[in-house]
Design an enzyme around this catalytic site. Structure first.
Site: not given
Ligand code: KIV
Length: 265
Positions: A45-46, A84, A112, A114, A181
């Site tokens: 989600d970056s 994510d 994924k 968090e 992270e």
């Molecule tokens: O969203 C993302 O790119 C991430 C990485 C920084 C691990 O969670």
């Protein structure tokens, strides 16, 4: 590349074989990364920051993740693909199940999410319903408004204990992979050794089982601020394909990340 599965990652952990992974958001880069044999890609989600230009990952939606997952999968049919679940898309078990199904049907192999021990029930719920889960501990960018910024986590002994306990609790609930992270090197080593599942680090030192970087950081596309853990491999190689190959090589032989890319306790 033959299809990569969690089984491969578990075997590599047992053998002490380090692996590299990258974020990917589209077909072309996903294909290039797969051609360089990067085994694990993350539709992170970056993308809220790198693709959409927001100042955090908070605005990202499940629709966005589905869209990008579909295109990354087109370019990289055989990688282990993580996607994510974005901000507030898993607050209840029902929402977690619904949204996980959407990204899995778009092509992800696992989701994924968090957060700490409070996610144990979510992980159990998803795993029992055939959705493998990767956890994400340490600096969890979806919580930027709680943290008040992007800072290294787990610096005090109390915080370190908390993160270790969270990791163990989530593993017991069924978590099959963990991203750590921005935590001190010593804590990342401790958590990696304590877990039997593979641990992927970013800003967590060289002792985790794998490494991940945001793809723009590997090829020097930044908006001014370069995180301490990032490295531009393009300057020393001259092509994107060679930069990716060099990143992978340095992760495998343990020369990346260096101390300069990591945080001391
Ligand atoms: O969203 C993302 O790119 C991430 C990485 C920084 C691990 O969670």
């Amino acid at each position: 590349m033959t299809s990569i599965t969690l089984k491969n990652l578990r075997q590599w952990k047992l053998e002490g074989k380090k692996f590299a992974s990258l974020t990917a958001y589209d077909y072309s880069f996903a294909r290039l990364f797969a051609e360089q044999d990067i085994p694990v890609l993350l539709v992170g989600d970056s993308l809220g920051m790198t693709i959409q230009g927001h100042d955090s990952t908070v605005p990202v939606t499940v629709d966005d993740m589905v869209y990008h997952t579909r295109h990354v999968r087109q370019g990289a049919p055989n990688v282990l693909l993580l996607t994510d679940l974005p901000f507030m898309s898993y607050p209840t078990l029902e929402q977690a199940g619904h949204n996980a199904a959407r990204v899995m049907q778009a092509g992800a192999n696992m989701v994924k999410i968090e957060g700490g021990a409070w996610l144990a029930e979510t992980i159990r719920h998803l795993t029992e319903r055939a959705v493998p889960v990767c956890g994400h501990l340490g600096l969890t960018p979806q919580s930027v408004n709680i943290f008040g910024g992007y800072q290294v986590q787990g610096k005090t002994e109390e915080q370190a204990e908390q993160l270790l306990n969270d990791a163990l609790t989530l593993e017991a609930a069924g978590m099959q992979l963990l991203v750590l992270e921005c935590v001190p090197i010593s804590l990342a080593k401790r958590i990696t050794e304590a877990l039997s599942i593979p641990v992927i680090g970013i800003g967590a030192g060289a002792d985790t089982d794998g490494q991940i970087l945001v793809m723009q950081d590997v090829i020097g596309i930044t908006s001014g601020y370069v995180p301490k853990f990032a490295k531009n491999f393009l300057t020393e190689t001259g092509s994107i394909a060679l930069a990716v190959a060099q990143y992978q090589r340095q992760v495998q032989d343990g020369t990346f990340p260096e101390l300069a890319h990591s945080f001391k306790g």
